[in-house]
Design a protein around this motif. Structure first.
Motif, PDB file in Angstrom:
ATOM      1  N   SER A  41      65.755   1.382  50.506  1.00 15.50           N
ATOM      2  CA  SER A  41      63.990   0.892  50.660  1.00 15.50           C
ATOM      3  C   SER A  41      63.752   1.955  52.139  1.00 15.50           C
ATOM      4  O   SER A  41      64.423   2.401  52.295  1.00 15.50           O
ATOM      5  CB  SER A  41      64.434  -0.615  51.985  1.00 15.50           C
ATOM      6  N   ASP A  53      57.779   0.163  50.957  1.00 20.89           N
ATOM      7  CA  ASP A  53      57.484  -1.226  51.222  1.00 20.89           C
ATOM      8  C   ASP A  53      56.457  -1.248  49.882  1.00 20.89           C
ATOM      9  O   ASP A  53      56.320  -2.172  49.230  1.00 20.89           O
ATOM     10  CB  ASP A  53      57.735  -2.122  52.601  1.00 20.89           C
ATOM     11  N   GLU A  54      54.846  -0.816  50.112  1.00 19.44           N
ATOM     12  CA  GLU A  54      54.378  -0.844  49.728  1.00 19.44           C
ATOM     13  C   GLU A  54      54.237  -1.283  48.101  1.00 19.44           C
ATOM     14  O   GLU A  54      53.600  -1.762  47.208  1.00 19.44           O
ATOM     15  CB  GLU A  54      52.596  -0.307  50.118  1.00 19.44           C
ATOM     16  N   GLU A  57      56.922  -3.928  47.094  1.00 20.66           N
ATOM     17  CA  GLU A  57      55.637  -5.177  46.835  1.00 20.66           C
ATOM     18  C   GLU A  57      54.951  -5.098  46.056  1.00 20.66           C
ATOM     19  O   GLU A  57      54.988  -6.244  45.115  1.00 20.66           O
ATOM     20  CB  GLU A  57      55.327  -5.072  48.084  1.00 20.66           C
ATOM     21  N   GLU A  58      54.652  -3.463  45.383  1.00 23.92           N
ATOM     22  CA  GLU A  58      53.534  -3.725  44.154  1.00 23.92           C
ATOM     23  C   GLU A  58      54.586  -4.407  43.074  1.00 23.92           C
ATOM     24  O   GLU A  58      53.645  -4.675  42.131  1.00 23.92           O
ATOM     25  CB  GLU A  58      52.641  -2.586  43.983  1.00 23.92           C
ATOM     26  N   ALA A  60      57.575  -5.538  42.422  1.00 24.90           N
ATOM     27  CA  ALA A  60      57.156  -7.367  42.211  1.00 24.90           C
ATOM     28  C   ALA A  60      56.688  -8.050  41.792  1.00 24.90           C
ATOM     29  O   ALA A  60      56.355  -9.147  41.724  1.00 24.90           O
ATOM     30  CB  ALA A  60      58.222  -7.466  43.682  1.00 24.90           C
ATOM     31  N   GLN A  61      54.990  -7.879  42.922  1.00 19.39           N
ATOM     32  CA  GLN A  61      53.833  -8.743  42.228  1.00 19.39           C
ATOM     33  C   GLN A  61      53.288  -8.584  41.000  1.00 19.39           C
ATOM     34  O   GLN A  61      52.707  -9.553  40.614  1.00 19.39           O
ATOM     35  CB  GLN A  61      52.403  -8.150  43.152  1.00 19.39           C
ATOM     36  N   TYR A  95      63.459  -9.850  51.577  1.00 12.19           N
ATOM     37  CA  TYR A  95      61.837  -9.944  52.193  1.00 12.19           C
ATOM     38  C   TYR A  95      61.132  -9.697  52.443  1.00 12.19           C
ATOM     39  O   TYR A  95      59.773 -10.411  52.048  1.00 12.19           O
ATOM     40  CB  TYR A  95      62.188  -9.360  53.768  1.00 12.19           C
ATOM     41  N   VAL A  96      61.383  -8.475  51.600  1.00  7.94           N
ATOM     42  CA  VAL A  96      59.189  -7.802  50.953  1.00  7.94           C
ATOM     43  C   VAL A  96      58.911  -8.163  50.054  1.00  7.94           C
ATOM     44  O   VAL A  96      57.697  -8.867  49.466  1.00  7.94           O
ATOM     45  CB  VAL A  96      59.676  -5.935  50.752  1.00  7.94           C
ATOM     46  N   CYS A  97      60.223  -8.396  48.852  1.00  6.64           N
ATOM     47  CA  CYS A  97      59.680  -8.597  47.397  1.00  6.64           C
ATOM     48  C   CYS A  97      59.587  -9.841  46.676  1.00  6.64           C
ATOM     49  O   CYS A  97      59.060 -10.440  45.405  1.00  6.64           O
ATOM     50  CB  CYS A  97      60.032  -7.965  46.411  1.00  6.64           C
ATOM     51  N   GLY A  98      60.784 -10.762  47.986  1.00  5.49           N
ATOM     52  CA  GLY A  98      60.931 -12.027  47.368  1.00  5.49           C
ATOM     53  C   GLY A  98      62.220 -12.390  46.815  1.00  5.49           C
ATOM     54  O   GLY A  98      62.989 -10.980  46.042  1.00  5.49           O
TER      55      GLY A  98
END
Length: 201
Positions: A41, A53-54, A57-58, A60-61, A95-98
């Motif tokens: 991170s 983070d972005e 997160e992306e 993971a999404q 926390y950010v990605c699940g």
């Protein structure tokens, strides 16, 4: 890569390259599995080898996987408690990605080494890579419990993570940050699930 069912690993991509790749995949509606198999991170420790983070997160999404490395000079400053820093990277990614997208991506040899052997290995690798210190590399490049117990790495990490469980620590959603179930997920279950869904039928 999409047509050939090849997984895209963004671990060694720069931040702009990773962002551009994710944008292109979404614009073109490509069917491709994405991961960052061994990263950290950037928010926890702003080394260029770690991802913001972005981007995490992306990934993971998009159904991807994030593996957190155990490379000392990507985890924190010299003199820090590197295993504690690893936990910070891991929990921030969760926390950010699940809790279903994150695991261990050690980037370490899974073998037991004495300090002498580990130093010899470090010198050989840095000599081959010829990075000339531009990544802030230093010895030991793995925390001592990891290089000395490499064959038992996941047992070492299990003990570490289980020892960090505190039911009084919750995230912004009101959930306990670390549970035995999450420990099992990050120590292999999430990676196995990612591989199973990423393999061609």
């Amino acid at each position: 890569m999409s047509a050939a069912d090849i997984v895209l690993d963004l671990s060694h991509a720069g931040h702009k390259t990773a962002h551009d790749a994710l944008t292109f995949i979404q614009q073109e509606k490509l069917q491709i599995q994405i991961m960052a198999s061994h990263t950290g991170s950037y928010k926890v420790y702003p080394h260029k080898r770690n991802l913001p983070d972005e981007i995490l997160e992306e990934i993971a999404q998009m159904g991807g996987y994030i593996g957190v490395h155990l490379v000392t000079f990507f985890l924190g400053e010299k003199g820090c408690d590197e295993l504690d820093e690893f936990v910070q990277h891991l929990m921030h990614a969760v926390y950010v990605c699940g809790e279903n997208a994150v695991g261990v991506g050690s980037d370490c040899p899974h073998m037991d080494m004495s300090r002498v052997s580990a130093k010899r290995n470090y010198k050989r690798l840095t000599g081959l890579l010829k990075t000339n210190g531009k990544f802030g590399e230093r010895f030991p490049d793995r925390p001592e419990p990891i290089y000395s117990n490499g064959s038992q790495m996941f047992e070492v990490l299990r003990d570490l993570l289980l020892g960090k469980i505190d039911t009084n620590v919750i995230d912004l959603t009101g959930r306990t940050v670390l549970t035995p179930e999450i420990v099992n997920k990050v120590l292999g279950l999430n990676f196995r699930n990612f591989v199973e869904r990423s393999l061609p039928n």
